[in-house]
Design a protein around this motif. Structure first.
Motif, PDB file in Angstrom:
ATOM      1  N   TRP A 249       9.605  12.856  -5.488  1.00 38.26           N
ATOM      2  CA  TRP A 249       8.218  12.603  -5.881  1.00 38.26           C
ATOM      3  C   TRP A 249       7.978  12.926  -7.352  1.00 38.26           C
ATOM      4  O   TRP A 249       7.213  12.246  -8.040  1.00 38.26           O
ATOM      5  CB  TRP A 249       7.295  13.456  -5.002  1.00 38.26           C
ATOM      6  N   ILE A 250       8.664  13.963  -7.870  1.00 38.36           N
ATOM      7  CA  ILE A 250       8.411  14.374  -9.251  1.00 38.36           C
ATOM      8  C   ILE A 250       8.945  13.347 -10.251  1.00 38.36           C
ATOM      9  O   ILE A 250       8.587  13.383 -11.432  1.00 38.36           O
ATOM     10  CB  ILE A 250       9.036  15.751  -9.539  1.00 38.36           C
ATOM     11  N   THR A 251       9.803  12.439  -9.814  1.00 41.16           N
ATOM     12  CA  THR A 251      10.339  11.413 -10.715  1.00 41.16           C
ATOM     13  C   THR A 251       9.612  10.084 -10.567  1.00 41.16           C
ATOM     14  O   THR A 251       9.982   9.111 -11.226  1.00 41.16           O
ATOM     15  CB  THR A 251      11.835  11.200 -10.449  1.00 41.16           C
ATOM     16  N   SER A 252       8.599  10.028  -9.732  1.00 42.59           N
ATOM     17  CA  SER A 252       7.864   8.780  -9.511  1.00 42.59           C
ATOM     18  C   SER A 252       6.972   8.471 -10.708  1.00 42.59           C
ATOM     19  O   SER A 252       6.410   9.371 -11.340  1.00 42.59           O
ATOM     20  CB  SER A 252       7.011   8.883  -8.242  1.00 42.59           C
ATOM     21  N   TYR A 253       6.828   7.193 -11.017  1.00 43.59           N
ATOM     22  CA  TYR A 253       5.972   6.775 -12.125  1.00 43.59           C
ATOM     23  C   TYR A 253       5.486   5.354 -11.843  1.00 43.59           C
ATOM     24  O   TYR A 253       6.116   4.581 -11.119  1.00 43.59           O
ATOM     25  CB  TYR A 253       6.716   6.834 -13.455  1.00 43.59           C
ATOM     26  N   PRO A 254       4.345   4.980 -12.384  1.00 40.88           N
ATOM     27  CA  PRO A 254       3.805   3.637 -12.128  1.00 40.88           C
ATOM     28  C   PRO A 254       4.612   2.566 -12.843  1.00 40.88           C
ATOM     29  O   PRO A 254       5.156   2.784 -13.927  1.00 40.88           O
ATOM     30  CB  PRO A 254       2.381   3.725 -12.686  1.00 40.88           C
ATOM     31  N   THR A 255       4.741   1.409 -12.225  1.00 42.05           N
ATOM     32  CA  THR A 255       5.416   0.249 -12.821  1.00 42.05           C
ATOM     33  C   THR A 255       4.543  -0.989 -12.633  1.00 42.05           C
ATOM     34  O   THR A 255       3.601  -1.011 -11.818  1.00 42.05           O
ATOM     35  CB  THR A 255       6.782   0.021 -12.156  1.00 42.05           C
ATOM     36  N   ARG A 256       4.862  -2.021 -13.380  1.00 41.54           N
ATOM     37  CA  ARG A 256       4.106  -3.261 -13.268  1.00 41.54           C
ATOM     38  C   ARG A 256       4.325  -3.944 -11.923  1.00 41.54           C
ATOM     39  O   ARG A 256       3.461  -4.646 -11.414  1.00 41.54           O
ATOM     40  CB  ARG A 256       4.499  -4.222 -14.405  1.00 41.54           C
ATOM     41  N   GLU A 257       5.531  -3.740 -11.342  1.00 46.10           N
ATOM     42  CA  GLU A 257       5.845  -4.424 -10.093  1.00 46.10           C
ATOM     43  C   GLU A 257       5.173  -3.777  -8.882  1.00 46.10           C
ATOM     44  O   GLU A 257       4.977  -4.421  -7.854  1.00 46.10           O
ATOM     45  CB  GLU A 257       7.353  -4.444  -9.871  1.00 46.10           C
ATOM     46  N   SER A 258       4.848  -2.476  -8.976  1.00 45.71           N
ATOM     47  CA  SER A 258       4.267  -1.786  -7.830  1.00 45.71           C
ATOM     48  C   SER A 258       2.763  -1.963  -7.827  1.00 45.71           C
ATOM     49  O   SER A 258       2.146  -2.312  -8.836  1.00 45.71           O
ATOM     50  CB  SER A 258       4.625  -0.293  -7.875  1.00 45.71           C
TER      51      SER A 258
END
Length: 295
Positions: free
Chosen positions: A278-287
């Motif tokens: 979870w700590i490495t999660s980040y928003p992307t254009r595809e999500s």
């Protein structure tokens, strides 16, 4: 523990008729009594046998919250403590109470020690049992751990599931057994494979009556029969025709609690705790960036 006034008055006379007595109540309800007096005694629903060969070391008792420990040393015999019972685990955790008693008038008595039997060592026709006082419970960890799996034991006060509910227990005769650990049954078609994995097998009859074991595996063999394997062999011999009770198993997952036991209200885990990724999660254009969780 306070001394009974009548017994204290007797001890103050200078000429005493006292003995020590030990009462053991096993987890299966069997009660055993021993005394160092030369005649049998009876009180507290125990029959204390004389010349039983049981003695105890000095009781280490203290004030405060420190743990009291002692040892009981005795002789293995068919009439009292049997080696087969120790090997089968029937003495494990048994309640034990020691009294100082006036053998002329057993109503004059006081409790010297109360606790449980811990580790037992046996050799040469004798046994040595560790006695653990009531303060031993202070060594048991308390509190809860935040984890995804459930921390309760199936059917305990936290789980609250009724283990006698239809479909979750099954009693039948053993068709065959190997090494007191692998049990074979011709059919168990009403239960899907793995239904009893992580459950319990409880012996209902025969020499091993009262013993139980944790189930490691539950599977169909190539002939269509059903096999139940325990993690460890039972402590007594199992024979064909002995009755055993199989209790359904729980793998502590939320989905199992929900679909197998319908008991989600009592689930004692935290299934929505974020994992290490979870700590490495980040928003992307595809999500889908909806403002919700990035997991």
């Amino acid at each position: 523990m306070g001394m009974q006034p009548e017994l204290l008055a007797h001890l103050q006379t200078g000429t005493t008729t006292v003995a020590r007595a030990w009462g053991i109540e096993r987890c299966d309800g069997v009660r055993l009594g021993f005394t160092d007096h030369d005649n049998d005694l009876e009180f507290e629903r125990f029959s204390f046998r004389a010349a039983s060969g049981l003695t105890t070391s000095a009781l280490e008792q203290s004030t405060g919250l420190s743990v009291d420990n002692a040892e009981a040393i005795g002789v293995l015999s068919d009439a009292s403590v049997q080696e087969a019972d120790i090997a089968a685990g029937r003495m494990d955790g048994a309640d034990i109470t020691a009294w100082l008693v006036n053998w002329v008038n057993p109503d004059e008595r006081s409790v010297l020690f109360r606790g449980n039997i811990g580790e037992i060592r046996r050799s040469g026709g004798a046994f040595v049992a560790e006695l653990r006082g009531l303060a031993e419970q202070l060594n048991v960890p308390r509190g809860r751990v935040y984890q995804r799996p459930c921390s309760a034991v199936l059917g305990d006060a936290s789980c609250r599931f009724d283990l006698n509910a239809p479909g979750y227990v099954h009693t039948r005769e053993v068709a065959d057994v190997s090494e007191r650990r692998v049990f074979h049954f011709p059919t168990l078609d009403d239960y899907e494979p793995g239904w009893f994995t992580r459950g319990q097998l409880q012996v209902q009859s025969g020499i091993a009556e009262g013993l139980s074991g944790l189930i490691k595996r539950d599977w169909f063999d190539q002939d269509g029969g059903r096999n139940i394997e325990l993690w460890e062999p039972l402590g007594a011999q199992i024979g064909r025709g002995d009755q055993v009770k199989l209790v359904a198993g729980c793998d502590k997952r939320f989905s199992t609690c929900r679909h197998k036991f319908l008991n989600t209200l009592n689930f004692q885990g935290f299934p929505d705790i974020p994992g290490e990724d979870w700590i490495t999660s980040y928003p992307t254009r595809e999500s889908g960036n909806t403002g919700g969780s990035l997991r």
